[in-house]
Each structure stands twice: as C-alpha cells, then as structure tokens.
Design an enzyme around this catalytic site. Structure first.
Site, short mmCIF file in Angstrom:
data_model
loop_
_atom_site.label_atom_id
_atom_site.label_comp_id
_atom_site.label_asym_id
_atom_site.label_seq_id
_atom_site.Cartn_x
_atom_site.Cartn_y
_atom_site.Cartn_z
N LYS A 112 0.83 -1.19 0.00
CA LYS A 112 0.00 0.00 0.00
C LYS A 112 0.87 1.25 0.00
O LYS A 112 1.98 1.24 0.57
CB LYS A 112 -0.90 -0.02 1.24
CG LYS A 112 -1.94 1.08 1.32
CD LYS A 112 -2.82 0.85 2.54
CE LYS A 112 -3.93 1.88 2.63
NZ LYS A 112 -4.83 1.60 3.77
N SER A 143 -9.39 1.80 2.69
CA SER A 143 -8.49 2.61 1.89
C SER A 143 -7.44 1.81 1.12
O SER A 143 -6.70 2.37 0.32
CB SER A 143 -7.77 3.62 2.80
OG SER A 143 -7.02 2.97 3.81
N SER A 187 -9.88 -0.82 6.57
CA SER A 187 -9.21 -0.54 5.30
C SER A 187 -8.49 -1.72 4.67
O SER A 187 -8.12 -1.65 3.50
CB SER A 187 -8.22 0.62 5.48
OG SER A 187 -8.92 1.82 5.69
#
Length: 546
Positions: free
Chosen positions: A129, A204, A228
């Site tokens: 990420k 996210s 997330s």
C-alpha cells in the site's frame, strides 16, 4: 510552487514512464464491466507466466525454494500482470520493476550458490500500500503536497519483508488522507472493482484489493484503522486480516492522524488464499520477534479446534445487510453445522456507540490535519467519492463539525475503554450457552451491509470499525457472489432509522451484479493465530459443503 494540477501532470507522466512500453495493452471498453479474465487474453503473458500468477502463495514458495521457478521468472510474471491490472482498474502508484528484478536475480544467485533460501518468503513478489516507505521512492499517500518527497530509508515492515526474502515490486492506490472506505485521490485518480468496474474496490487499501483480485500480486500489504484491509478484501473477493495493535511493525510508514494513539492503524495481508495470510503472519512475526510459532494450531482455549462454537451476527442493530449478505451468512451457518460445529446467534451491544466514539476520536484533529497537509499546494480536500457532484453533507466521510477539546476527547476515550470491558464481559458470558464450557470461539458477521456498491455509495463502515475500536483481530473470507435470482430485493416492514432505510433502498441486484460476497471472522485481542486457524476451519467447511 507550480499549481497543484501541474504537479499531478508531471507525476502521472513519470508513472507512465516507469511502465515498460512493451507491456502496454489495449484495455476493453468501459462497457465491459467484468475484467477478471482479461489479463490472460492479451498475449502478453506466456503459458508459464499465466500458471505462475494463478498459483497460491504456499505452492509458489515451494517452487521457488526448489528452483523449479526462479525469482526472476516469478517477479516478471507478476510484474506483467500487475501492469495489465493497472491499465484495467488504475490500481498502482509507484512501479519499480527494474529494482525488483535486480533483487530477484540476487536471490536466485544466492540459492544457486548456497542451496539455501534467504528466508521464509524467498523470491515472493509482494505489493505494498502507498504508505510503506521504500528508500529512494516517493510516498505521496494520495497527497499532491507530498509529491517530490523521497524516503531516505525503508519502513520497518519493508525491511522485515526483505529480510524474509520477499521482493517488493509495486505500490498501490489509496484515497487521499486514507480515511475513506473507497479509493480516489487527486494524484492518481480512482480505482475500480475488477469484477464490475461500475462498483468500488473499497478502501483505503482499494488498490491492493483490485490488484490482488486480478492476480497481479500473490500477496499484498494493506493497512486498517476502520476496515481498510477488510473492506477492499471483502469487495474484491479476497482473504485478509486485521491484526491486533502492534503485532505487525508500523514504524517508518506514512500515515494520517499521526499522534492519535487511541484507535490505531495496523498493517495486514491481503491475498487469494487463507494459506497466504498464514504464511505472511508467521514469517513477519518470527522475523519481528513477536512469536508466530502457533499459526498452524488452535490452543486449548478453543478446544484445540474440535467442536467449535461460532456465533453469527445477522445485523449490528443499526443497519440490516442486503440479501446477498444474509444468504452468505445462512450458507456459512449450514456449512459449519454440517461439519459438526455449533452455531449460535450473536447479540451485538453498543455498536452504534462504539462507531460514534471512534469517529469522534478521529475527528478531534483530522480536519486540521488534512488542512495543514494540503495547504502546501492548495489542492482541494476530497469530500465525496461520488462520480457526480452531490451535497457533500450527504455523501461525505469528512468531519461535519468542529473538533473537540482535549477534555472532551478524554471522555470519549474513557467511554471507549469502558465499553471494551463491557464487550469482553458480554463475550465471556456466552459460556453459558455454547455447550462447550467455553465462551463463543469466534463471531462470524458481515464485513459491510452490502457487497461492493457503486462509486460514492459506501457510506457505512461500522461493521468493520467496531472491531478496531475493540482491538479484535478479524479475517475476511469469500463465500459467494451476488446472484440476481437468489438475491432479489426483499420488502421490509420496519427500519432501525433513516440510514437503515436508505441503505435498504439502494439495493438493486442488477447494480451489484457479479460482486463478490465475503464475511468476517472475529476473535479476541492478540488471538491472530486462532483467528487464522478458525478461518481455515470455516473455509474448509464451505468447500466441503459445495
């Protein structure tokens, strides 16, 4: 300082230049919603590369360790497929194939010379990420203001993964600020869902979810402060894990709300098999010195995995899930009972209070945090993920009121602390109804009240956020997909409130067509090993029941 749009244009051009030009393809038109099969039809990947990218993490590691497949070949295969995935759903941020291949070549050379692997993840490509700093690369985290800021060292988890033999090769898209359950920012734009590009991939860690779902990465690392990891894993049909605070190292990563230490963000794996989750946790925990030797067993606290008692939470007392979610719960209950396990109903307590308290804690300083960060370039703070302009007050996940005083924040944190003890007592009290002499072993519940919704419509994340507030580890596992015949819209006589009614009315089986349906298995604080094993138990029961 150039106008922020000029910075974006320059950054996007550099991203495009980082893609080997011979790997560019002609994507299908936007009218083609399901693109999961497209990477194998381009002709870019040869037969072996298709086989490699469709192989589970455990088998990949076996073949890498035996030198049947080289790290260079495996990294090349996943790099190609990742680039194709990016052209389909816009899932990548930083692309560093050349350095990844150089790392892979070093691993191959080491294995050839010594006959030994570097570590438990030897040669495995891992996507990250866009928070996890890598020396020499930018980590914008979706902020225009952070373009041009290059890391001078790796995040601790990156070093741990490299020491384990992994090969980081791409980083993945996120929403501006991270604090959104969808994925869109001013730098890289929107990530879509590969099963249906009119739907969100979640957030996210939405870039991770979309990439892994397209098998452009065998294993990705996301982060989770309110869902997330789990929301994109659920929306993209994956396995994922939200560990307890502090079990996976976070130091050296970029983040929002730094200094807020009441409800913490954690890193966790996202992959196409539960074995991948187990392998990631075992490797990183052993390397990080935080145990990990028990990841293949369930302790006596859970009857050593025999005659388990699962509790199903049909809804959270706030929002009733859509028909596909209800059907997945029924499928799972039947499979577990057929496998000889007991299933009882879970009675949720104070979920709305926990969600509201968590948001009050985040919102105490978040508006100022976002304002200060974006003020460097004047980029707008994104208020909604809607495709069309709507009233931000209706669609926004941003704070709708001013922050609270330090004293008020202490009271909210105290409230959360007290409810955590109350929830623990509530769980302990279930020992009287399980018939095992133990409290419920795990809770099985929705990860969201819906499958992946259209862009801008993911406005309820409390099915994941409550477990962050309680610091309970939770795993995501796939069950089925939305079926317009089996999952027709059902009338309801009453609603908890207007939000519940609104979410009920947004359901249309045609809009959610082909979306994966996953569930969540929740354990208690620091029970990651048991959560993983119990998810294996559920996964095996579902497979046997098909």
């Amino acid at each position: 300082m150039p106008h922020w749009t000029a910075l974006v244009e320059e950054k996007r051009q550099r991203q495009l230049n980082s893609i080997p030009q011979e790997w560019l393809v002609t994507p299908p038109p936007d009218s083609i919603l399901d693109v999961t099969d497209f990477p194998e039809t381009t002709g870019l990947l040869n037969a072996e590369e298709i086989e490699i990218t469709n192989t589970s993490v455990d088998v990949l590691l076996e073949k890498l360790a035996s030198a049947e497949w080289t790290a260079v070949d495996v990294t090349t295969a996943f790099s190609k497929r990742a680039i194709v995935a990016h052209q389909l759903v816009n899932c990548l941020t930083e692309i560093f194939v050349d350095s990844a291949l150089a790392r892979a070549a070093e691993l191959d050379d080491h294995l050839k010379k010594t006959g030994k692997v570097v570590g438990p993840l030897h040669g495995l490509p891992i996507s990250l990420k866009d928070q996890l700093c890598i020396k020499g690369l930018e980590t914008t985290m979706g902020y225009v203001s952070w373009i041009g800021q290059y890391a001078d060292k790796n995040a601790v988890l990156v070093d741990v993964l490299i020491e384990c033999g992994a090969v980081p090769f791409v980083r993945t898209n996120i929403p501006q600020t991270l604090m959104f359950p969808e994925t869109f920012n001013n730098v890289f734009g929107r990530t879509t869902n590969p099963y249906n590009r009119s739907l969100t991939s979640g957030g996210s860690s939405g870039g991770e979810g979309a990439l892994v779902a397209l098998r452009g990465s065998p294993l990705g690392v996301g982060s989770d402060i309110g869902g997330s990891v789990r929301i994109p894993a659920a929306f993209c049909g994956l396995y994922g894990l939200r560990p307890s605070y502090g079990r996976v190292p976070y130091c050296g990563a970029r983040n929002s709300l730094e200094g807020q230490d009441s409800v913490l963000s954690v890193f966790g794996p996202m992959t196409n098999s539960i074995s991948g989750v187990k392998i990631f946790m075992k490797a990183t925990l052993l390397q990080f010195g935080r145990s990990g030797t028990k990841t293949s067993t369930i302790s006596l606290d859970h009857g050593s995995g025999k005659d388990l008692c699962f509790a199903i939470m049909w809804d959270d007392g706030v929002v009733v899930p859509h028909p596909p979610i209800r059907r997945s719960l029924e499928i799972t209950k039947a499979a577990l009972q057929k496998a000889g396990h007991k299933v009882v109903d879970w009675k949720p307590i104070k979920h709305k209070l926990l969600g509201d308290a968590t948001r009050d804690i985040w919102n105490a300083g978040s508006a100022e945090d976002y304002m200060i960060t974006t003020s460097v370039t004047g980029e707008p703070i994104i208020a909604t993920m809607e495709l069309d302009d709507v009233d931000p007050a209706v669609a926004s996940f941003r704070p709708q009121k001013a922050g609270i005083t330090a004293y008020q924040l202490w009271q909210v944190q105290k409230l959360r602390q007290n409810v955590r003890k109350e929830y623990l007592d509530h769980w302990e009290a279930t020992a009287s109804e399980t018939g095992t002499g133990r409290p419920v072993d795990a809770i099985i519940c929705p990860a969201a009240p819906f499958a992946a919704p259209p862009h801008g419509k993911n406005r309820y994340a409390n099915y994941t956020t409550v477990w962050n507030a309680l610091d309970y580890p939770a795993a995501i596992f796939p069950v089925t997909t939305v079926d317009s015949i089996l999952d027709g819209k059902e009338p309801r006589r009453g609603f908890y409130d207007d939000l519940d009614k609104h979410i009920h009315e947004m359901y249309d089986p045609e809009k959610f067509k082909n979306a994966p349906v996953c569930l969540q298995l929740v354990g208690r604080t620091l029970e990651e090993e048991a959560v993983i094993k119990m998810t294996e138990v559920v996964d095996a029961a579902l497979a046997a029941a098909k």
